[in-house]
Design an enzyme around this catalytic site. Structure first.
Site, mmCIF file in Angstrom:
data_model
loop_
_atom_site.group_PDB
_atom_site.id
_atom_site.type_symbol
_atom_site.label_atom_id
_atom_site.label_comp_id
_atom_site.label_asym_id
_atom_site.label_seq_id
_atom_site.Cartn_x
_atom_site.Cartn_y
_atom_site.Cartn_z
ATOM 1 N N ASP A 355 36.258 39.655 41.130
ATOM 2 C CA ASP A 355 34.891 40.164 41.047
ATOM 3 C C ASP A 355 34.955 41.689 41.056
ATOM 4 O O ASP A 355 35.968 42.290 41.418
ATOM 5 C CB ASP A 355 34.091 39.636 42.241
ATOM 6 N N LYS A 356 33.875 42.341 40.630
ATOM 7 C CA LYS A 356 33.847 43.803 40.623
ATOM 8 C C LYS A 356 33.143 44.352 41.854
ATOM 9 O O LYS A 356 33.737 45.029 42.680
ATOM 10 C CB LYS A 356 33.149 44.337 39.358
ATOM 11 N N ARG A 750 28.124 40.247 32.894
ATOM 12 C CA ARG A 750 26.876 39.471 32.878
ATOM 13 C C ARG A 750 27.180 37.981 32.978
ATOM 14 O O ARG A 750 26.637 37.155 32.254
ATOM 15 C CB ARG A 750 26.059 39.778 31.625
ATOM 16 N N ASP A 777 34.009 38.516 47.062
ATOM 17 C CA ASP A 777 33.465 38.739 48.397
ATOM 18 C C ASP A 777 32.094 38.131 48.602
ATOM 19 O O ASP A 777 31.587 38.124 49.728
ATOM 20 C CB ASP A 777 33.375 40.242 48.682
ATOM 21 N N ASP A 781 30.728 34.250 44.029
ATOM 22 C CA ASP A 781 32.138 34.071 43.662
ATOM 23 C C ASP A 781 32.695 32.737 44.144
ATOM 24 O O ASP A 781 33.856 32.416 43.844
ATOM 25 C CB ASP A 781 32.977 35.208 44.260
#
Length: 1077
Positions: A355-356, A750, A777, A781
């Protein structure tokens, strides 16, 4: 389970009608229409893996997927035969009107009907759905009755589908004697289950999707049983040993009856058959003998290996928890292990899906600098002649200074007006705080809090505050600004032209206090530059490119003055487009594009989204280890792309292959045709035209001379996965995966939570079945964490849903490097050696037993005493391999971290392939043959003592067993590279225990034994010099291949010069390594 249920539900809906009708408040429509109460599912969500009815069959199925468990069951039968949530929420139904208070979570998917705010809006956070903790604005359906109890309306909307960002519907409002009024519904009217109401006292909404039909439930990925690659290898090896076992039993059974068919062998004079034995069925006797041989040889199957493996996994998992390097002082926590079954899988990872927001970045954007009219400005704490600005591009004349001030104020007004930020309402505590980063963070400039749909918007507003322009808030469509002179300016907000990924910009139309109509626009440079004057672009481009190179998020700011005639036309077109029921988005975008032309460029901004500590170094180490990194995020493409550059996943020389809505709509062709065209073009460039991989490298993360990066968005992924036919979809997937495999990194933006899981599943099931790891986190996710072979949760600010559903949890992203490159590498090497060693030592153990049958008439006579058979795997050889599998470090930790390429040496299950397994098996056969025939040669003259006493069959078996125990234990000692006091204790202690036990077991008459086969056998054996000589000689001969291999082998790889040093440095260490304390 839940995932499968959702898929079946969606397939069921595909066969039904395309829309549903919801009766608001369950009120019947006018009497002219027939009222048929619709049936919908209730509001319960089933997330449990088992039910009362399926627990037993599903659990048994999971247990017997392990071939060993099934085998143990069969052996057991043979041996037995041979020897006698909130309860109120569940009541909500579709059509119910629901009240939700501030900070409460929406119990189902609702259409917003009423809000306590004066502007008929509400704010929500969707961190549990898409990971974004920013506040999003939702709007009530316009022109509704204030008293919802008398509201008579119906809603037509699409059937449930998992896309979080799409919703299409319309509401028919019925009034007595009037035509029904129609209101269009979009995602801005839909409140999703799992989202939380913020900064709004109370809202009212009507339930449209409940229970398993909500978007949150449809995006949930059910838990599945995860099996490591080592477990699969064990099953394969076990099948081979089962075949060996069956072959041995079959050979012995066949040869027994061949031997007995010889004259005098079946019924010798000293062993006459009884009448019952003579009348027994021949085939039944053969089957009974076959089962007896199976029981005799069944020790070749390493039953105790499974116990040792489970102990190794359980005890080994504590080393991750105890590792001091994983301790984070900020949260005062270390690593967490939720499952110990996947420790070795950490050393086999080929793909990392991350994830970012909150994982790669801190989700904490900060205004760094800006460029106005070609001049760069940076904020300084000391006030300068330009009111806080520092002109760094050279001196400015007074004429330019005056012109610069006008541009400055216009630029700062644009920053204060062109956004959707809201000022936090009073009454929520002393001092305001920002609601963007998942927690309340006090403002560093003034005690003023903001809520926004994007953290960079807050950063820009706060940046303007540093320079004297403060946004005071929005009241009744009026935006208030406090300028440098401490005077309040009011601007009437006329229209907001929302951001979308195709336009990559957003605008506002406002009316200034002077009555002038202005359009302010901000967006990506590629979106703004074509719509402004080119001479203005050249003054700004240099700063934008420099900031982008430094990894900052850059935005350009422009404005345009609108005449009354132009504004009247645009206003009418916008209102008409917003009321459209068909192609609403397309019509709005057309109006946006028309008005956002011929603008004037004012300047550009640089905002930094701070990376997690050592994020870039971690990503570089993973790529050096041969691991491909994919970034899966629900964020915008521009922000995510900047993060990839900052993390060094994308370099400036990387050519980006973009497969997004924007690229699909270029050329004016249908999306399906354009998708096919782009896939073929990218495949040709990244795969077909790429040079072949360099030899000698097991895996490479970039096989092409030109580095490529791939970008795809959620909408395009849906088109790719849901093509018109299965054949086309399969072809698209194949092209997509081949392109991605030749890219240095892949960015998926997206993405809905379910799409993240679909990406992971698609890669996981691709050719070669690569091992995947997902790390995140937030609750959004969870789906991809559950889908991947290994799921890792970050103990971040987005709650603990990811941590609770993960296999491992770490405080920071930087800890992933050591978790994989050190712990994962060592765990895999240890357990791989453990598995091969167990099969090897059991083959050495049972092969002499098999050979002995050729010399005892195939009578099922055991070679070893029953105590030795029982104690061999339990006591004599179990502890040394357990200690080895817990403490071994064939390469020290520091070198593993410094040379990430060492991770490749054990990749793709290198130590548990058929080649190494065959080598271990041949070694076991060689030593087993040597044990038996070496002792057999000794017994050519069985009078081995000076007094002429003859040794019997139990002495023969005891000598073989003694050589066996010493050989397999000393081989493990030769394999050990990292000695601790524990290794010394268990290796030499096990050998001493065997000697002590043999003396003790044979030196006492045990009253509970009917027969004592080994009475003084061991002591008599050691009284023979010949026995001593043979034992020592055979042990040395058995270990000779290992000694020669260790002496003659040349070090390979990048650590060739370092490993010997590291081994010598740690060879005689008698302390447990520091990482395990």
């Amino acid at each position: 389970a839940l995932m499968g249920w959702g898929n079946r539900l969606l397939k069921t809906y595909e066969r039904r009608v395309d829309s549903r009708t919801v009766y608001v408040g369950h009120q019947p429509c006018p009497s002219t229409q027939a009222f048929v109460p619709p049936k919908f599912c209730d509001n319960r969500i089933v997330s449990s893996k088992y039910t009362v009815w399926n627990f037993l069959p599903k659990n048994l199925f999971e247990q017997f997927r392990r071939i060993a468990n099934f085998y143990f069951l069969i052996i057991f039968l043979v041996q037995v035969s041979d020897r006698p949530g909130d309860p109120d929420h569940k009541k909500i139904k579709v059509g119910d009107i629901v009240e939700v208070l501030e900070d409460e979570t929406f119990p189902c998917d609702l259409i917003l009907l009423g809000s306590s705010r004066d502007d008929d809006t509400c704010f929500v956070t969707t961190a549990s759905l898409d990971g974004e903790s920013n506040h999003k604005t939702h709007y009530t359906v316009p022109d509704l009755e204030s008293d919802l109890e008398v509201l008579n309306a119906t809603i037509e909307c699409e059937q449930p589908q998992p896309d979080l960002y799409k919703f299409v519907g319309r509401m028919h409002i019925h009034k007595d004697g009037q035509e029904p009024a129609v209101r269009s519904l979009g995602p801005e009217n839909l409140l999703l289950k799992g989202a939380t109401l913020k900064n709004t006292r109370v809202v009212y909404g009507v339930a449209v999707y409940t229970g398993m039909e909500t978007k949150m439930a449809l995006n949930y990925q059910g838990k599945s049983q995860k099996r490591s690659v080592v477990e699969k290898s064990i099953n394969g090896f076990l099948l081979v040993y089962l075949c060996i076992l069956l072959s041995k039993a079959l050979v012995c059974t066949t040869l027994k009856y061949v031997w007995q068919n010889q004259r005098g062998q079946d019924e010798p004079w000293y062993n006459q058959k009884t009448q019952k034995e003579k009348e027994a069925n021949m085939f039944l006797k053969m089957f009974t003998d076959f089962l007896s041989f199976m029981v005799l040889f069944n020790f070749i199957i390493p039953v105790s290996m499974y116990v040792t493996v489970e102990m190794q996994k359980f005890l080994g998992s504590f080393f991750i928890t105890w590792d001091r390097d994983f301790y984070d002082r900020e949260i005062q926590e270390g690593a967490l292990v939720n499952t110990s079954d996947l420790n070795e899988e950490l050393g086999q990872v080929e793909y990392v899906f991350t994830d970012k927001t909150g994982t790669l970045t801190q989700n904490n954007m900060e205004f760094i600098e800006c460029s106005i009219d070609g001049f760069q400005y940076k904020y300084q704490d000391s006030r300068t002649e330009l009111d806080g600005f520092c002109v760094t591009d050279g001196p400015v004349s007074k004429l330019q200074q005056k012109a610069g001030r006008e541009k400055e104020e216009l630029f700062l007004r644009a920053l204060c007006l062109c956004h959707t930020v809201q000022v936090k309402e009073a009454g929520q505590g002393v001092g305001f705080a920002d609601q963007v980063d998942g927690v309340d963070v006090a403002s560093a400039v003034e005690q003023r809090g903001f809520i926004a749909s994007s953290p960079d918007e807050v950063a820009l507003v706060k940046g303007a505050m540093k320079y004297g322009f403060t946004f005071l808030g929005l009241e009744s469509k009026s935006m208030k600004i406090l300028n440098r002179n401490n005077k309040i300016e009011k601007y009437e907000l006329l229209h907001v032209l929302n951001f979308d990924p195709v336009r990559r910009r957003m605008s506002v139309i406002v009316r200034s206090p002077d009555g002038e109509t202005l359009l302010f626009c901000k967006g990506a440079d590629s979106s703004i530059f074509p719509r402004v004057r080119q001479e203005e672009v050249e003054r700004i481009r240099m700063h934008v490119e420099r900031n982008a190179t430094e990894g900052y998020r850059t935005l350009c700011v422009a404005y345009k003055r609108l005449t009354d005639e132009v504004f009247a036309r645009v206003d009418a077109e916008l209102r008409e487009a917003r009321l459209a029921l068909q192609d609403r988005e397309e019509r709005l975008v057309a109006v946006y594009n028309q008005v956002e032309k011929g603008m004037n460029l004012i300047g550009a901004t640089a905002v930094e989204d701070r990376l997690q500590e050592e994020a870039a170094e971690t990503m570089e180490a993973l790529q050096s280890a041969g691991i491909k990194v994919w970034v899966l995020t629900g964020d915008k493409m521009e922000t995510a792309k900047s993060t990839c550059y900052a993390c060094r996943l994308f370099q400036r020389s990387t050519e980006l292959l973009e497969l997004t809505v924007r690229t699909l709509e270029e050329g004016g062709r249908k999306r399906g045709e354009r998708l096919h065209e782009l896939l073929l073009d990218y495949h040709k460039r990244a795969v077909q035209d790429a040079p072949p991989p360099k030899g000698g490298v097991t895996r490479t993360w970039s096989s092409a001379a030109q580095e490529y990066g791939f970008i795809i968005d959620g909408t395009t992924l849906s088109l790719l996965l849901n093509a018109s036919s299965d054949v086309v979809s399969s072809n698209y997937r194949s092209l997509f995966l081949q392109i991605c495999q030749n890219c240095t990194a892949v960015l998926c933006c997206r993405m809905a939570p379910l799409q993240k899981a679909q990406i992971v599943k698609m890669v996981k099931n691709s050719k070669g079945n690569p091992i995947t790891l997902s790390i995140g986190d937030g609750a959004n996710d969870v789906s991809m964490i559950l889908e991947a072979h290994v799921g890792i949760g970050i103990k971040g600010k987005e709650g603990r849903q990811a941590v609770r559903n993960s296999d491992y949890a770490i405080p920071k992203l930087k800890h992933l490097k050591k978790l994989l490159l050190a712990h994962g590498h060592l765990y895999y090497v240890r357990i791989a050696h453990l598995v091969q060693y167990f099969f090897y030592k059991n083959l050495c153990f049972i092969l002499p037993q098999f050979l002995y049958q050729f010399f005892c008439g195939y009578s099922q006579q055991p070679l070893y005493d029953a105590a030795y058979l029982t104690m061999y795997n339990i006591c004599f050889t179990s502890m040394p391999i357990l200690a080895y599998s817990l403490l071994e470090q064939h390469i020290c930790i520091e070198i593993l971290l410094e040379n990430a390429t060492l991770y490749r040496e054990v990749a793709k299950n290198a130590m548990l392939r058929w080649g190494p397994f065959l080598c271990w098996t041949l070694l076991g056969i060689f030593q087993g043959l040597l044990f038996f025939f070496g002792v057999h040669c000794l017994f050519g003259n069985s009078a081995l003592q000076d007094n002429g006493q003859v040794f019997g069959n139990w002495s023969f078996g005891t000598i073989v067993f003694t050589i066996l125990v010493f050989t397999v234990t000393l081989k493990l000692a030769l394999d050990t590279r990292h000695w601790t006091w524990i290794n010394h204790f268990v290796i030499w202690g096990s050998l001493a225990f065997y000697v002590f036990f043999s003396f003790f077991w044979g030196g006492i008459i045990w009253p509970f034994l009917k027969q004592q086969r080994l009475y003084f056998v061991f002591a008599n054996m050691l009284s023979s010099v010949s026995a001593w000589l043979v034992i020592i000689l055979l042990i040395l001969l058995s270990l000779l291949p290992d000694i020669l291999w260790a002496v003659l082998r040349k070090p390979r790889g990048p650590h060739a010069q370092q490993v010997p040093f590291s081994l010598s440095a740690h060879y005689w260490t008698v302390e447990v390594p520091a990482m395990f304390l």
